[in-house]
Design a protein around this motif. Structure first.
Motif, PDB file in Angstrom:
ATOM      1  N   MET A   1       0.951  -1.176   0.408  1.00 42.89           N
ATOM      2  CA  MET A   1      -0.213  -0.315  -0.228  1.00 42.89           C
ATOM      3  C   MET A   1       0.894   1.193   0.047  1.00 42.89           C
ATOM      4  O   MET A   1       0.211   2.152  -0.639  1.00 42.89           O
ATOM      5  N   ARG A   2       2.226   0.983   0.385  1.00 45.38           N
ATOM      6  CA  ARG A   2       2.726   2.517   0.711  1.00 45.38           C
ATOM      7  C   ARG A   2       3.063   2.695  -0.534  1.00 45.38           C
ATOM      8  O   ARG A   2       3.366   4.360  -0.982  1.00 45.38           O
ATOM      9  N   PHE A   3       3.361   1.782  -1.438  1.00 42.04           N
ATOM     10  CA  PHE A   3       3.915   2.209  -2.855  1.00 42.04           C
ATOM     11  C   PHE A   3       2.764   3.139  -3.889  1.00 42.04           C
ATOM     12  O   PHE A   3       2.875   4.290  -4.131  1.00 42.04           O
ATOM     13  N   ILE A   4       2.143   2.511  -3.380  1.00 40.21           N
ATOM     14  CA  ILE A   4       0.277   3.166  -4.379  1.00 40.21           C
ATOM     15  C   ILE A   4       0.414   5.077  -3.341  1.00 40.21           C
ATOM     16  O   ILE A   4       0.737   5.771  -4.361  1.00 40.21           O
ATOM     17  N   HIS A   5       0.654   4.384  -2.748  1.00 44.21           N
ATOM     18  CA  HIS A   5       1.027   6.203  -1.411  1.00 44.21           C
ATOM     19  C   HIS A   5       2.155   7.288  -2.161  1.00 44.21           C
ATOM     20  O   HIS A   5       1.885   8.018  -2.841  1.00 44.21           O
ATOM     21  N   ASN A   6       3.273   6.624  -2.392  1.00 42.66           N
ATOM     22  CA  ASN A   6       4.106   7.133  -3.166  1.00 42.66           C
ATOM     23  C   ASN A   6       3.700   7.588  -4.780  1.00 42.66           C
ATOM     24  O   ASN A   6       4.407   8.585  -5.061  1.00 42.66           O
ATOM     25  N   LEU A   7       2.468   6.509  -5.170  1.00 39.40           N
ATOM     26  CA  LEU A   7       2.352   7.403  -6.634  1.00 39.40           C
ATOM     27  C   LEU A   7       1.695   8.824  -6.948  1.00 39.40           C
ATOM     28  O   LEU A   7       1.946   9.510  -7.115  1.00 39.40           O
ATOM     29  N   PHE A   8       1.477   8.675  -5.202  1.00 39.35           N
ATOM     30  CA  PHE A   8       1.021  10.555  -5.250  1.00 39.35           C
ATOM     31  C   PHE A   8       1.858  11.113  -4.903  1.00 39.35           C
ATOM     32  O   PHE A   8       1.623  11.708  -5.544  1.00 39.35           O
ATOM     33  N   GLU A   9       2.147  10.518  -3.556  1.00 39.38           N
ATOM     34  CA  GLU A   9       2.885  11.806  -3.288  1.00 39.38           C
ATOM     35  C   GLU A   9       4.517  12.429  -3.519  1.00 39.38           C
ATOM     36  O   GLU A   9       4.372  13.383  -3.534  1.00 39.38           O
ATOM     37  N   PHE A  10       4.949  11.542  -4.159  1.00 42.72           N
ATOM     38  CA  PHE A  10       6.387  12.029  -4.731  1.00 42.72           C
ATOM     39  C   PHE A  10       5.909  12.575  -6.550  1.00 42.72           C
ATOM     40  O   PHE A  10       7.027  13.043  -6.578  1.00 42.72           O
ATOM     41  N   ASN A  11       4.820  12.133  -6.915  1.00 42.51           N
ATOM     42  CA  ASN A  11       4.261  12.723  -8.130  1.00 42.51           C
ATOM     43  C   ASN A  11       4.049  14.148  -7.977  1.00 42.51           C
ATOM     44  O   ASN A  11       3.486  14.971  -7.946  1.00 42.51           O
ATOM     45  N   ASP A  12       5.477  15.725  -7.397  1.00 39.89           N
ATOM     46  CA  ASP A  12       4.426  16.927  -7.411  1.00 39.89           C
ATOM     47  C   ASP A  12       6.562  16.883  -7.561  1.00 39.89           C
ATOM     48  O   ASP A  12       7.294  17.256  -6.904  1.00 39.89           O
ATOM     49  N   ALA A  13       6.490  18.254  -8.208  1.00 35.88           N
ATOM     50  CA  ALA A  13       7.772  19.018  -8.874  1.00 35.88           C
ATOM     51  C   ALA A  13       7.566  20.039  -7.201  1.00 35.88           C
ATOM     52  O   ALA A  13       9.133  20.722  -7.043  1.00 35.88           O
ATOM     53  N   GLN A  14       7.102  20.318  -6.052  1.00 38.34           N
ATOM     54  CA  GLN A  14       7.414  21.214  -5.396  1.00 38.34           C
ATOM     55  C   GLN A  14       7.808  20.765  -3.959  1.00 38.34           C
ATOM     56  O   GLN A  14       8.519  18.642  -3.741  1.00 38.34           O
ATOM     57  N   PRO A  15       8.712  20.518  -3.097  1.00 35.67           N
ATOM     58  CA  PRO A  15       9.241  20.177  -2.262  1.00 35.67           C
ATOM     59  C   PRO A  15       7.868  19.740  -1.252  1.00 35.67           C
ATOM     60  O   PRO A  15       6.630  19.733  -0.911  1.00 35.67           O
ATOM     61  N   LEU A  16       8.815  17.750  -0.460  1.00 36.38           N
ATOM     62  CA  LEU A  16       7.309  17.409  -0.196  1.00 36.38           C
ATOM     63  C   LEU A  16       6.705  18.198   1.524  1.00 36.38           C
ATOM     64  O   LEU A  16       8.305  18.442   1.617  1.00 36.38           O
ATOM     65  N   PRO A  17       5.636  17.714   1.754  1.00 38.41           N
ATOM     66  CA  PRO A  17       5.400  17.950   3.192  1.00 38.41           C
ATOM     67  C   PRO A  17       5.845  18.006   4.478  1.00 38.41           C
ATOM     68  O   PRO A  17       5.978  16.089   3.881  1.00 38.41           O
ATOM     69  N   ASN A  18       5.463  17.697   4.543  1.00 34.91           N
ATOM     70  CA  ASN A  18       6.320  16.857   6.123  1.00 34.91           C
ATOM     71  C   ASN A  18       5.609  16.427   6.770  1.00 34.91           C
ATOM     72  O   ASN A  18       5.797  14.902   7.305  1.00 34.91           O
ATOM     73  N   ASN A  19       4.009  16.026   5.970  1.00 33.93           N
ATOM     74  CA  ASN A  19       2.430  14.725   6.494  1.00 33.93           C
ATOM     75  C   ASN A  19       3.278  14.204   5.883  1.00 33.93           C
ATOM     76  O   ASN A  19       1.833  13.487   4.594  1.00 33.93           O
ATOM     77  N   THR A  20       4.103  14.030   4.579  1.00 32.11           N
ATOM     78  CA  THR A  20       4.150  12.777   3.506  1.00 32.11           C
ATOM     79  C   THR A  20       3.052  11.523   3.843  1.00 32.11           C
ATOM     80  O   THR A  20       2.767  11.271   2.748  1.00 32.11           O
ATOM     81  N   TYR A  21       3.442  10.715   5.221  1.00 29.95           N
ATOM     82  CA  TYR A  21       2.835   9.684   5.052  1.00 29.95           C
ATOM     83  C   TYR A  21       1.909  10.027   6.265  1.00 29.95           C
ATOM     84  O   TYR A  21       1.777   9.077   7.420  1.00 29.95           O
TER      85      TYR A  21
END
Length: 206
Positions: A1-21
Motif C-alpha cells: 500500500m505504501r507504494f501506491i501512496h508514493n505514486l501520488f505523493e512523489f508526483n509533485d515538482a514542489q518540495p514534499l510536505p512534512n505530512n508525507t505519510y
C-alpha cells in the motif's frame, strides 16, 4: 500500500510536505493512504508526470506516464524508487539497494502501441489467475475480468468506474479516447480475446 501512496505523493515538482505519510485504516484492515486529507492540507500539486495507468505486481510494477520532460520523469522515478526503498529498509531493518539497477523505460511514439499498452498493463494481474493469458489461453473470460476488477493494486477499477485510487491517476485522456468507462471495458475485453503479443513485444520490457 505504501507504494501506491508514493505514486501520488512523489508526483509533485514542489518540495514534499512534512505530512508525507498520512495513513488511515479501512474496514478490511488495510492501511490506506489518506489522500483526501492530504489534498486539503497542501497546496495543489505540480505534476512531474501524468500517471495514465499503473499496476503493482508481487516483484515489479508497470506504469504508463506522460512526462512533462525527461528531467522531471527522472526526478519522479528517483523519488518513487528511493522513497520506497528507504521505507522498506527501515520497516524490515535492512540496508542496501532494493531494486536491481535503474528503472527501465521506453518512449511510446506509435499510436498503435499506445492503444495496446493500457490494456496490457491492466491485464498483468492475470498472471496469478490465468498464467497463459498472453497466448489467449483464458478458460473463463467473465471470471478473468471479475478478478481484474477486484485486484486492488491497479488503476483498472478506476477506469471502469469503480472507485479504488482515483487521485493517483489522470484518466481523462484515455477515457476520452475510449469513449468512457463502459467502452473501455468492452474494448479491453475484445483486445484480450484477440490479442497478439507481437503487437507490443517491442515495448513491454518483458
Amino acid at each position: 500500500m505504501r507504494f501506491i501512496h508514493n505514486l501520488f505523493e512523489f508526483n509533485d515538482a514542489q518540495p514534499l510536505p512534512n505530512n508525507t505519510y498520512l495513513f488511515k485504516t479501512n474496514p478490511s484492515g488495510f492501511a490506506s493512504p489518506n489522500i483526501e486529507r492530504q489534498q486539503k492540507q497542501r497546496r495543489p500539486r505540480i505534476l512531474l508526470a501524468e500517471m495514465l495507468t499503473f499496476c503493482l505486481m508481487k516483484n515489479h510494477y508497470h506504469l504508463l506516464v506522460r512526462a512533462r520532460s525527461k528531467e522531471w520523469l527522472t526526478l519522479f522515478m528517483r523519488r518513487l524508487n528511493m522513497g520506497y526503498a528507504n521505507y522498506f529498509n527501515l520497516k524490515y531493518k535492512r540496508a542496501g539497494a532494493l531494486f536491481e539497477g535503474r528503472y527501465k523505460c521506453i518512449a511510446v511514439d506509435n499510436d498503435a502501441h499506445f492503444i495496446h499498452l493500457p490494456f496490457y498493463i491492466h491485464c498483468n494481474p492475470l498472471d496469478y489467475f490465468a498464467p497463459n493469458w498472453r497466448e489467449r489461453d483464458v478458460k473463463d473470460y467473465k471470471k478473468a475480468f471479475a478478478y481484474l476488477e477486484n485486484y486492488r493494486w491497479s488503476s483498472f477499477p478506476d477506469y471502469i468506474g469503480k472507485k479504488n485510487f482515483p487521485s493517483v491517476t489522470q484518466r481523462d485522456l484515455l477515457l476520452k479516447f475510449f469513449d468512457g468507462p463502459e467502452q473501455y471495458k468492452k474494448s479491453m475485453t475484445s483486445w484480450l480475446k484477440e490479442m497478439d503479443s507481437r503487437d507490443i513485444s517491442q515495448i513491454t520490457l518483458e
